[in-house]
Design a protein around this motif. Structure first.
Motif, PDB file in Angstrom:
ATOM      1  N   ALA A  48      14.011  54.923  48.299  1.00 13.67           N
ATOM      2  CA  ALA A  48      14.216  55.548  49.606  1.00 13.67           C
ATOM      3  C   ALA A  48      13.791  54.599  50.716  1.00 13.67           C
ATOM      4  O   ALA A  48      14.416  54.538  51.777  1.00 13.67           O
ATOM      5  CB  ALA A  48      13.431  56.858  49.689  1.00 13.67           C
ATOM      6  N   ASP A  51      16.484  51.970  51.315  1.00 15.21           N
ATOM      7  CA  ASP A  51      17.797  52.517  51.614  1.00 15.21           C
ATOM      8  C   ASP A  51      18.153  52.210  53.068  1.00 15.21           C
ATOM      9  O   ASP A  51      17.292  52.253  53.944  1.00 15.21           O
ATOM     10  CB  ASP A  51      17.794  54.036  51.377  1.00 15.21           C
ATOM     11  CG  ASP A  51      19.180  54.615  51.254  1.00 15.21           C
ATOM     12  OD1 ASP A  51      19.958  54.503  52.230  1.00 15.21           O
ATOM     13  OD2 ASP A  51      19.494  55.188  50.199  1.00 15.21           O
ATOM     14  N   ARG A  53      20.068  53.960  54.956  1.00 16.72           N
ATOM     15  CA  ARG A  53      20.189  55.181  55.737  1.00 16.72           C
ATOM     16  C   ARG A  53      18.805  55.597  56.234  1.00 16.72           C
ATOM     17  O   ARG A  53      17.788  55.211  55.669  1.00 16.72           O
ATOM     18  CB  ARG A  53      20.754  56.307  54.875  1.00 16.72           C
ATOM     19  CG  ARG A  53      22.164  56.102  54.369  1.00 16.72           C
ATOM     20  CD  ARG A  53      22.530  57.117  53.307  1.00 16.72           C
ATOM     21  NE  ARG A  53      21.754  56.911  52.087  1.00 16.72           N
ATOM     22  CZ  ARG A  53      21.813  57.707  51.014  1.00 16.72           C
ATOM     23  NH1 ARG A  53      22.611  58.767  51.033  1.00 16.72           N
ATOM     24  NH2 ARG A  53      21.096  57.447  49.958  1.00 16.72           N
ATOM     25  N   LEU A  55      15.809  58.371  56.675  1.00 21.71           N
ATOM     26  CA  LEU A  55      15.344  59.411  55.754  1.00 21.71           C
ATOM     27  C   LEU A  55      16.056  60.728  56.035  1.00 21.71           C
ATOM     28  O   LEU A  55      16.359  61.500  55.127  1.00 21.71           O
ATOM     29  CB  LEU A  55      13.830  59.589  55.874  1.00 21.71           C
ATOM     30  CG  LEU A  55      12.977  58.474  55.271  1.00 21.71           C
ATOM     31  CD1 LEU A  55      11.499  58.713  55.580  1.00 21.71           C
ATOM     32  CD2 LEU A  55      13.181  58.377  53.769  1.00 21.71           C
ATOM     33  N   GLN A  58      19.466  60.561  54.417  1.00 25.60           N
ATOM     34  CA  GLN A  58      19.359  60.689  52.963  1.00 25.60           C
ATOM     35  C   GLN A  58      19.196  62.154  52.563  1.00 25.60           C
ATOM     36  O   GLN A  58      19.830  62.639  51.615  1.00 25.60           O
ATOM     37  CB  GLN A  58      18.171  59.881  52.451  1.00 25.60           C
ATOM     38  CG  GLN A  58      18.336  58.373  52.606  1.00 25.60           C
ATOM     39  CD  GLN A  58      17.103  57.617  52.182  1.00 25.60           C
ATOM     40  OE1 GLN A  58      16.583  57.818  51.080  1.00 25.60           O
ATOM     41  NE2 GLN A  58      16.605  56.739  53.039  1.00 25.60           N
ATOM     42  N   THR A  59      18.348  62.864  53.302  1.00 26.07           N
ATOM     43  CA  THR A  59      18.118  64.286  53.023  1.00 26.07           C
ATOM     44  C   THR A  59      19.380  65.099  53.291  1.00 26.07           C
ATOM     45  O   THR A  59      19.751  65.985  52.505  1.00 26.07           O
ATOM     46  CB  THR A  59      16.974  64.819  53.902  1.00 26.07           C
ATOM     47  OG1 THR A  59      15.786  64.084  53.624  1.00 26.07           O
ATOM     48  CG2 THR A  59      16.729  66.301  53.636  1.00 26.07           C
ATOM     49  N   ASP A  61      22.459  64.044  53.214  1.00 26.96           N
ATOM     50  CA  ASP A  61      23.474  63.739  52.206  1.00 26.96           C
ATOM     51  C   ASP A  61      23.288  64.607  50.963  1.00 26.96           C
ATOM     52  O   ASP A  61      24.263  65.093  50.373  1.00 26.96           O
ATOM     53  CB  ASP A  61      23.432  62.260  51.819  1.00 26.96           C
ATOM     54  CG  ASP A  61      24.098  61.372  52.861  1.00 26.96           C
ATOM     55  OD1 ASP A  61      24.984  61.854  53.576  1.00 26.96           O
ATOM     56  OD2 ASP A  61      23.725  60.192  52.955  1.00 26.96           O
ATOM     57  N   LYS A  62      22.047  64.788  50.551  1.00 27.57           N
ATOM     58  CA  LYS A  62      21.772  65.638  49.382  1.00 27.57           C
ATOM     59  C   LYS A  62      22.212  67.074  49.653  1.00 27.57           C
ATOM     60  O   LYS A  62      22.785  67.739  48.785  1.00 27.57           O
ATOM     61  CB  LYS A  62      20.281  65.582  49.043  1.00 27.57           C
ATOM     62  CG  LYS A  62      19.804  64.225  48.556  1.00 27.57           C
ATOM     63  CD  LYS A  62      18.302  64.223  48.313  1.00 27.57           C
ATOM     64  CE  LYS A  62      17.821  62.843  47.883  1.00 27.57           C
ATOM     65  NZ  LYS A  62      16.337  62.802  47.696  1.00 27.57           N
ATOM     66  N   TYR A  88      27.501  59.783  51.631  1.00 33.11           N
ATOM     67  CA  TYR A  88      26.672  58.640  52.021  1.00 33.11           C
ATOM     68  C   TYR A  88      26.715  58.511  53.536  1.00 33.11           C
ATOM     69  O   TYR A  88      27.778  58.291  54.117  1.00 33.11           O
ATOM     70  CB  TYR A  88      27.172  57.346  51.370  1.00 33.11           C
ATOM     71  CG  TYR A  88      26.190  56.200  51.548  1.00 33.11           C
ATOM     72  CD1 TYR A  88      25.254  55.907  50.556  1.00 33.11           C
ATOM     73  CD2 TYR A  88      26.171  55.452  52.721  1.00 33.11           C
ATOM     74  CE1 TYR A  88      24.332  54.882  50.731  1.00 33.11           C
ATOM     75  CE2 TYR A  88      25.250  54.442  52.902  1.00 33.11           C
ATOM     76  CZ  TYR A  88      24.333  54.155  51.898  1.00 33.11           C
ATOM     77  OH  TYR A  88      23.418  53.150  52.090  1.00 33.11           O
ATOM     78  N   ASN A  89      25.566  58.691  54.149  1.00 37.08           N
ATOM     79  CA  ASN A  89      25.431  58.655  55.604  1.00 37.08           C
ATOM     80  C   ASN A  89      26.384  59.645  56.268  1.00 37.08           C
ATOM     81  O   ASN A  89      27.020  59.346  57.272  1.00 37.08           O
ATOM     82  CB  ASN A  89      25.673  57.237  56.141  1.00 37.08           C
ATOM     83  CG  ASN A  89      24.892  56.970  57.415  1.00 37.08           C
ATOM     84  OD1 ASN A  89      23.775  57.456  57.579  1.00 37.08           O
ATOM     85  ND2 ASN A  89      25.455  56.194  58.318  1.00 37.08           N
ATOM     86  N   SER A 158      20.822  48.468  46.269  1.00 39.76           N
ATOM     87  CA  SER A 158      20.445  49.767  46.828  1.00 39.76           C
ATOM     88  C   SER A 158      21.313  50.155  48.024  1.00 39.76           C
ATOM     89  O   SER A 158      21.273  51.304  48.475  1.00 39.76           O
ATOM     90  CB  SER A 158      18.977  49.749  47.252  1.00 39.76           C
ATOM     91  OG  SER A 158      18.772  48.872  48.343  1.00 39.76           O
ATOM     92  N   LYS A 161      26.728  52.879  46.999  1.00 43.73           N
ATOM     93  CA  LYS A 161      26.931  54.084  46.197  1.00 43.73           C
ATOM     94  C   LYS A 161      28.205  53.847  45.399  1.00 43.73           C
ATOM     95  O   LYS A 161      29.252  53.527  45.973  1.00 43.73           O
ATOM     96  CB  LYS A 161      27.083  55.297  47.105  1.00 43.73           C
ATOM     97  CG  LYS A 161      27.407  56.594  46.377  1.00 43.73           C
ATOM     98  CD  LYS A 161      26.158  57.215  45.754  1.00 43.73           C
ATOM     99  CE  LYS A 161      25.264  57.818  46.807  1.00 43.73           C
ATOM    100  NZ  LYS A 161      24.126  58.556  46.224  1.00 43.73           N
TER     101      LYS A 161
END
Length: 225
Positions: A48, A51, A53, A55, A58-59, A61-62, A88-89, A158, A161
């Motif tokens: 992380a 990365d 992106r 934080l 990243q959150t 995206d999930k 991704y982003n 990293s 994707k």
């Protein structure tokens, strides 16, 4: 070499073997037909941190993946649909198989409605769902590509994707034109790959240097604490 640059290379060098361990574990589980995460907290934290992106992205995206796949599953109501969402982003990718054009359009509409999504790239194909063996083979191809990135100079694995569907590889990430071209060439040389499609969000070389400098500064601040 100044302290900041030295620190960045230090973090980058030990992050590489960690990536290899994670990839190897993922490959083993995918071949067994399992969907699991076997990366420890330390590894997750490290990945992380490097990365490209934020934080927050990243959150988000999930959340996009979870909400998107759930909404599409409810909307299609068909066991003849196999739909994967990758984000991704905040740029979302649809891959897999659906029974007809209407289902393909529905999946795209549902994903576009998810909060945070800025772009939907619809690569769904019309046909029967892929077999478990085919999906396992795709997972193996993805793992081999990521492992190849680890061994490739001038790119950071990293930052990418990798998504594989029926041997077709989709590459995502925030990368420079140079990095994107190198990664696509490496991926195309992996056995089993039929086609490589670049879906990058491009940044300039100056933006890349700024990102690297920013990460180095964060690392130094953490070390001082």
């Amino acid at each position: 070499m100044n302290k900041s640059v030295t620190k960045w290379f230090s973090v980058y060098s030990w992050a590489k073997p960690i990536s290899v361990i994670a990839l190897s574990s993922a490959a083993l589980l995918s071949l067994q037909g399992c969907v699991a995460m076997v990366v420890g907290g330390a590894v997750v934290g490290t990945m992380a941190a490097i990365d490209r992106r934020t934080l927050g992205a990243q959150t988000e995206d999930k959340a996009i993946v979870l909400k998107g796949e759930s909404a599409i599953k409810r909307a299609l109501l068909s066991d003849q649909a196999h739909v994967n969402v990758t984000s991704y982003n905040r740029r979302a990718l649809l891959t897999g198989e659906v029974p007809d054009a209407e289902s393909k359009a529905t999946a795209e509409r549902e994903l576009k409605a998810v909060q945070g999504v800025t772009l939907v790239m619809n690569e769904l194909v019309i046909g029967s769902p892929s077999s478990i063996s085919a999906r396992s083979n795709d997972a193996l191809i993805t793992t081999k590509i990521k492992a190849s990135f680890v061994d490739t100079k001038d790119i950071n694995e990293s930052a990418f994707k990798v998504v594989t569907e029926a041997g077709n590889v989709y590459l995502m990430g925030r990368v420079t034109q140079r990095e994107g071209a190198t990664a696509a060439s490496v991926a195309a040389g992996v056995s089993g790959v039929k086609k490589v499609t670049k879906m990058f969000e491009y940044i300039t070389e100056d933006e890349l240097k700024a990102l690297q400098a920013s990460k180095s500064k964060v690392d130094l601040n953490q070390e001082e604490k």
